[in-house]
Design a protein around this motif. Structure first.
Motif, mmCIF file in Angstrom:
data_model
loop_
_atom_site.group_PDB
_atom_site.id
_atom_site.type_symbol
_atom_site.label_atom_id
_atom_site.label_comp_id
_atom_site.label_asym_id
_atom_site.label_seq_id
_atom_site.Cartn_x
_atom_site.Cartn_y
_atom_site.Cartn_z
ATOM 1 N N VAL A 61 -73.455 -6.822 10.872
ATOM 2 C CA VAL A 61 -73.318 -4.994 10.607
ATOM 3 C C VAL A 61 -72.746 -4.392 12.018
ATOM 4 O O VAL A 61 -73.236 -4.555 13.033
ATOM 5 N N GLU A 62 -71.821 -3.617 11.796
ATOM 6 C CA GLU A 62 -71.039 -2.944 13.015
ATOM 7 C C GLU A 62 -71.827 -1.585 12.996
ATOM 8 O O GLU A 62 -72.433 -1.199 11.994
ATOM 9 N N PRO A 63 -72.024 -1.045 14.308
ATOM 10 C CA PRO A 63 -72.577 0.316 14.534
ATOM 11 C C PRO A 63 -72.394 1.299 13.527
ATOM 12 O O PRO A 63 -73.306 2.058 13.365
ATOM 13 N N GLU A 64 -71.381 1.682 13.374
ATOM 14 C CA GLU A 64 -70.964 2.811 12.623
ATOM 15 C C GLU A 64 -70.775 2.339 11.050
ATOM 16 O O GLU A 64 -70.223 3.346 10.116
ATOM 17 N N ALA A 65 -70.881 1.165 10.689
ATOM 18 C CA ALA A 65 -70.460 0.648 9.092
ATOM 19 C C ALA A 65 -71.752 0.867 8.280
ATOM 20 O O ALA A 65 -72.740 0.710 8.844
ATOM 21 N N ASP A 66 -71.463 0.664 7.043
ATOM 22 C CA ASP A 66 -72.355 0.765 6.040
ATOM 23 C C ASP A 66 -73.105 -0.552 6.091
ATOM 24 O O ASP A 66 -72.488 -1.521 5.766
ATOM 25 N N PRO A 67 -74.449 -0.596 6.217
ATOM 26 C CA PRO A 67 -75.001 -1.825 6.296
ATOM 27 C C PRO A 67 -75.128 -2.722 5.065
ATOM 28 O O PRO A 67 -75.180 -4.066 5.054
ATOM 29 N N ASP A 125 -80.091 15.117 9.795
ATOM 30 C CA ASP A 125 -79.740 13.812 9.055
ATOM 31 C C ASP A 125 -78.436 13.211 9.153
ATOM 32 O O ASP A 125 -77.674 12.929 8.431
ATOM 33 N N PRO A 126 -77.964 12.866 10.403
ATOM 34 C CA PRO A 126 -76.866 12.173 10.665
ATOM 35 C C PRO A 126 -76.469 10.875 10.293
ATOM 36 O O PRO A 126 -75.362 10.462 10.064
ATOM 37 N N TYR A 127 -77.388 10.236 9.842
ATOM 38 C CA TYR A 127 -77.452 8.870 9.482
ATOM 39 C C TYR A 127 -77.207 8.506 7.993
ATOM 40 O O TYR A 127 -77.541 7.521 7.370
ATOM 41 N N GLY A 128 -77.165 9.638 7.247
ATOM 42 C CA GLY A 128 -77.482 9.430 5.664
ATOM 43 C C GLY A 128 -78.419 9.705 5.071
ATOM 44 O O GLY A 128 -79.505 10.537 5.788
ATOM 45 N N PRO A 129 -78.898 9.068 3.820
ATOM 46 C CA PRO A 129 -80.350 9.530 3.354
ATOM 47 C C PRO A 129 -81.275 8.777 4.110
ATOM 48 O O PRO A 129 -81.053 7.648 4.593
ATOM 49 N N ALA A 130 -82.441 9.554 3.890
ATOM 50 C CA ALA A 130 -83.490 9.055 4.879
ATOM 51 C C ALA A 130 -84.574 8.224 3.911
ATOM 52 O O ALA A 130 -85.709 8.036 4.010
ATOM 53 N N TRP A 131 -83.801 7.490 3.034
ATOM 54 C CA TRP A 131 -84.900 6.869 2.206
ATOM 55 C C TRP A 131 -85.494 5.572 3.046
ATOM 56 O O TRP A 131 -86.436 5.119 2.647
ATOM 57 N N TYR A 132 -84.760 5.132 3.830
ATOM 58 C CA TYR A 132 -85.118 3.826 4.607
ATOM 59 C C TYR A 132 -86.556 4.259 5.328
ATOM 60 O O TYR A 132 -87.455 3.705 5.181
ATOM 61 N N PRO A 133 -86.606 5.419 6.213
ATOM 62 C CA PRO A 133 -88.043 5.748 7.001
ATOM 63 C C PRO A 133 -88.907 6.150 5.660
ATOM 64 O O PRO A 133 -90.045 5.854 5.983
ATOM 65 N N ILE A 134 -88.498 6.587 4.521
ATOM 66 C CA ILE A 134 -89.630 7.050 3.683
ATOM 67 C C ILE A 134 -90.099 5.649 2.900
ATOM 68 O O ILE A 134 -91.255 5.398 2.889
ATOM 69 N N ALA A 135 -89.397 4.518 3.058
ATOM 70 C CA ALA A 135 -89.704 3.295 2.437
ATOM 71 C C ALA A 135 -90.729 2.694 3.352
ATOM 72 O O ALA A 135 -91.711 2.189 3.077
#
Length: 155
Positions: A61-67, A125-135
């Motif tokens: 995974v690259e730093p600015e890429a979608d994982p 929220d510069p990193y997109g949706p916050a569903w990962y921290p919610i998970a």
């Protein structure tokens, strides 16, 4: 003991030694409790950082890429395993009440997850949706409690 029923001079009865030992153990149990929670937190932090970096390199995974979805699911699974291990270690090193120590560690995780969500919200929220921290708000404490209950069943 002498014939009068008193101990010889300079010797203390066994009961006095037992009471002193019990007192020292109770004094140390607070420190052991704090150390148990800190050990669980350190295991959680190191495990999360090291496995996160390993997953980043494995998936490329690259730093600015979608994982990608596979990376996210693998990350959640590995983090669940790390939280179970951290809960187990906290409960294992607890002087007593292993589930309580796992519960304290779970409460710390909830606090940090909520702080992460608040930080993401405040920064726009510069990193997109916050569903990962919610998970992680649900996966982390659940894993720690499962790990703590594994230790409790072992006794």
């Amino acid at each position: 003991m002498t014939r009068s029923g008193s101990p010889p001079e300079g010797l203390r009865p066994d009961l006095d030694d037992a009471v002193e030992t019990w007192s020292r153990m109770n004094d140390a149990s607070i420190l052991r409790s704090v150390a148990a929670v800190i050990l669980g937190f350190v295991a959680l932090t190191l495990g999360s950082v090291l496995t996160g970096r390993l997953l980043l390199s494995l998936f490329g995974v690259e730093p600015e890429a979608d994982p990608g979805t596979a990376f996210i699911l693998a990350s959640l699974g590995v983090r669940l395993a790390v939280t179970i291990l951290a809960g187990f270690l906290a409960a294992l090193s607890a002087p007593r009440a292993p589930r309580l120590h796992a519960g304290v560690l779970a409460a710390i995780l909830v606090f940090f997850s909520l702080a992460s969500l608040a930080g993401l919200s405040a920064s726009g929220d510069p990193y997109g949706p916050a569903w990962y921290p919610i998970a992680m708000l649900f996966v982390g404490p659940a894993g720690v409690l499962v790990g703590g209950s594994l230790r409790a069943r072992r006794r």
